[in-house]
Design an enzyme around this catalytic site. Structure first.
Site, PDB file in Angstrom:
ATOM      1  N   HIS A   1       0.796  -1.234   0.000  1.00 24.67           N
ATOM      2  CA  HIS A   1       0.000   0.000   0.000  1.00 24.67           C
ATOM      3  C   HIS A   1       0.824   1.276   0.000  1.00 24.67           C
ATOM      4  O   HIS A   1       0.271   2.376  -0.004  1.00 24.67           O
ATOM      5  CB  HIS A   1      -0.980   0.021   1.173  1.00 24.67           C
ATOM      6  CG  HIS A   1      -0.329   0.274   2.502  1.00 24.67           C
ATOM      7  ND1 HIS A   1       0.356  -0.685   3.177  1.00 24.67           N
ATOM      8  CD2 HIS A   1      -0.254   1.391   3.265  1.00 24.67           C
ATOM      9  CE1 HIS A   1       0.822  -0.189   4.314  1.00 24.67           C
ATOM     10  NE2 HIS A   1       0.467   1.087   4.386  1.00 24.67           N
TER      11      HIS A   1
HETATM   12  N1  UDP Z   1      -4.560  -5.780   8.369  1.00 18.49           N
HETATM   13  C1  UDP Z   1      -5.849  -6.272   8.448  1.00 18.49           C
HETATM   14  N2  UDP Z   1      -6.469  -6.678   7.295  1.00 18.49           N
HETATM   15  C2  UDP Z   1      -5.851  -6.630   6.068  1.00 18.49           C
HETATM   16  C3  UDP Z   1      -4.533  -6.122   6.011  1.00 18.49           C
HETATM   17  C4  UDP Z   1      -3.919  -5.691   7.182  1.00 18.49           C
HETATM   18  O1  UDP Z   1      -6.428  -6.351   9.538  1.00 18.49           O
HETATM   19  O2  UDP Z   1      -6.495  -6.988   5.062  1.00 18.49           O
HETATM   20  C5  UDP Z   1      -3.898  -5.353   9.618  1.00 18.49           C
HETATM   21  C6  UDP Z   1      -2.571  -6.014   9.871  1.00 18.49           C
HETATM   22  O3  UDP Z   1      -2.745  -7.264  10.521  1.00 18.49           O
HETATM   23  C7  UDP Z   1      -1.856  -4.983  10.724  1.00 18.49           C
HETATM   24  C8  UDP Z   1      -2.391  -3.669  10.208  1.00 18.49           C
HETATM   25  O4  UDP Z   1      -3.596  -3.967   9.499  1.00 18.49           O
HETATM   26  O5  UDP Z   1      -2.219  -5.130  12.080  1.00 18.49           O
HETATM   27  C9  UDP Z   1      -1.391  -3.015   9.290  1.00 18.49           C
HETATM   28  O6  UDP Z   1      -1.979  -1.934   8.676  1.00 18.49           O
HETATM   29  P1  UDP Z   1      -1.433  -1.316   7.309  1.00 18.49           P
HETATM   30  O7  UDP Z   1      -0.628  -2.323   6.568  1.00 18.49           O
HETATM   31  O8  UDP Z   1      -2.617  -0.729   6.615  1.00 18.49           O
HETATM   32  O9  UDP Z   1      -0.559  -0.074   7.801  1.00 18.49           O
HETATM   33  P2  UDP Z   1       0.914   0.102   8.372  1.00 18.49           P
HETATM   34  O10 UDP Z   1       1.138  -0.902   9.441  1.00 18.49           O
HETATM   35  O11 UDP Z   1       1.866  -0.025   7.226  1.00 18.49           O
HETATM   36  O12 UDP Z   1       0.927   1.503   8.928  1.00 18.49           O
END
Ligand code: UDP
Length: 356
Positions: free
Chosen positions: A199
């Protein structure tokens, strides 16, 4: 809060407030509306049993509306007059919340302070630095985050606290709630699989870049006889509609709920991701992980945890994947605390600002 990872982080504090500190702390939740799809927002409030937000704004694409949102939040803060404003992570909502609090002269407490990727092309990096430098109380998830704040001259012991990572608290609590066979049936997953998430703007906004990454992964997965399960982030959806999706091994699915995601991670052969949270969860569950970026703010995952940074060009990804890593698993050390970050954060807030 405003984005998916923040709902997860905030749920840890809400749960601690509700179960351990309800006589000393009162929490009022403000949702900026940065993520608004039900599968990116409402599903987390339901499944993690987060208190309903008292305020729900309509931020949407926040970068264009920073000034307006800061003003809106400042008005709310002037009415609520909290003892402190708690913000999480590194999204635009984090920074806007911190700025609004500073405008009102209210102390900011930052959960997940001290992280740096060193890449200023990522808006998240700017958000981290601005928020940390505005904060009055900084909760670091790792020892290296503490060291980073000291290098920036905000290592003051009164302000900076090593809390461990709230995402570890959460992963430990929800890890075994979902059955993989049921999920495989629901999602049509057959056989061993790699789990993919993408993403970051640098990977998903340009159709050629996205095509190159996916084609490289598809070719590798075929040679490994693996399916690739890819829960699609809304940011990536728009670009995907503009590219050729004629892959042999990649199965696109809608974003899944948190417990489903943890289950997919635990049962994967390997994780491929540009997400901060998913990198760490791969480590919590001892899954090998390829990070589809040139750098990570969670540096200890690479130096001590066994994760591989593989960049985002076809040549760098191919070379990392072909070097192979899948049989090694990650090294288990205690890099992110003991799973009690939520409790510690609440205690520090009470110590610092007094009980309500
Ligand atoms: N996550 C979720 N469903 C999905 C993809 C990710 O619940 O389809 C959760 C994942 O387990 C983690 C969090 O979302 O806890 C990560 O969020 P994201 O990748 O959007 O953002 P980042 O961590 O990079 O800020």
């Amino acid at each position: 809060v405003g984005a998916r990872p923040q709902f997860i982080k905030a749920s840890v504090i809400s749960r601690a407030v509700n179960t351990m500190f309800s006589d000393q702390l009162e929490e009022t939740l403000l949702h900026t509306g940065q993520h608004f799809d039900p599968e990116m927002s409402a599903i987390f409030f339901d499944s993690l049993k987060i208190n309903a937000p008292k305020y729900h704004l309509e931020a949407g694409q926040t970068t264009d509306r920073r000034a307006a949102l800061t003003g809106q939040i400042a008005e709310i803060l002037k009415t609520e007059l909290p003892d402190a404003v708690l913000v999480y992570g590194d999204t635009d909502s984090t920074r806007i919340g911190a700025t609004a609090a500073a405008v009102c002269g209210l102390p900011v407490a930052h959960v997940e302070a001290g992280l740096r990727s060193g890449n200023w092309a990522m808006p998240e990096e700017e958000n981290r630095v601005v928020t940390d430098h505005l904060a009055d109380l900084l909760f670091c998830p790792t020892k290296s985050a503490m060291a980073q704040l000291a290098r920036e001259g905000i290592g003051n012991q009164e302000k900076v606290v090593y809390s461990g990572d709230v995402m570890l608290d959460s992963a430990m609590l929800f890890a075994r709630n979902q059955s993989i066979s049921q999920l495989q049936k629901q999602q049509g997953i057959v056989g061993p699989y790699a789990l993919l998430t993408l993403h970051r703007g640098a990977n998903v906004d340009d159709p050629k870049m996205l095509t190159d990454i996916l084609t490289t992964i598809d070719t590798w997965a075929q040679s490994e006889s693996l399916r690739v399960v890819w829960p699609l982030h809304p940011r990536t959806r728009n670009t995907l509609a503009r590219i050729n999706t004629d892959w042999k091994s990649i199965d696109v699915i809608s974003p899944v709920g948190y417990e489903e995601m943890l289950c997919l991670e635990q049962n994967s052969q390997v994780v491929l991701t540009d997400s901060g949270g998913v990198q760490k969860e791969a480590y919590f569950f001892g899954r090998p992980c390829y990070i589809l970026r040139n750098e990570t703010e969670w540096t200890e995952l690479v130096t001590h945890g066994g994760h591989v940074l593989c960049g985002n060009t076809p040549a760098s990804i191919k070379s990392a994947l072909e070097r192979g890593h899948m049989d090694k698993g990650t090294v288990q050390t205690n890099l992110f605390g003991n799973g009690k970050a939520g409790e510690l954060i609440c205690k520090e807030i009470i110590k610092r600002y007094g009980p309500c």
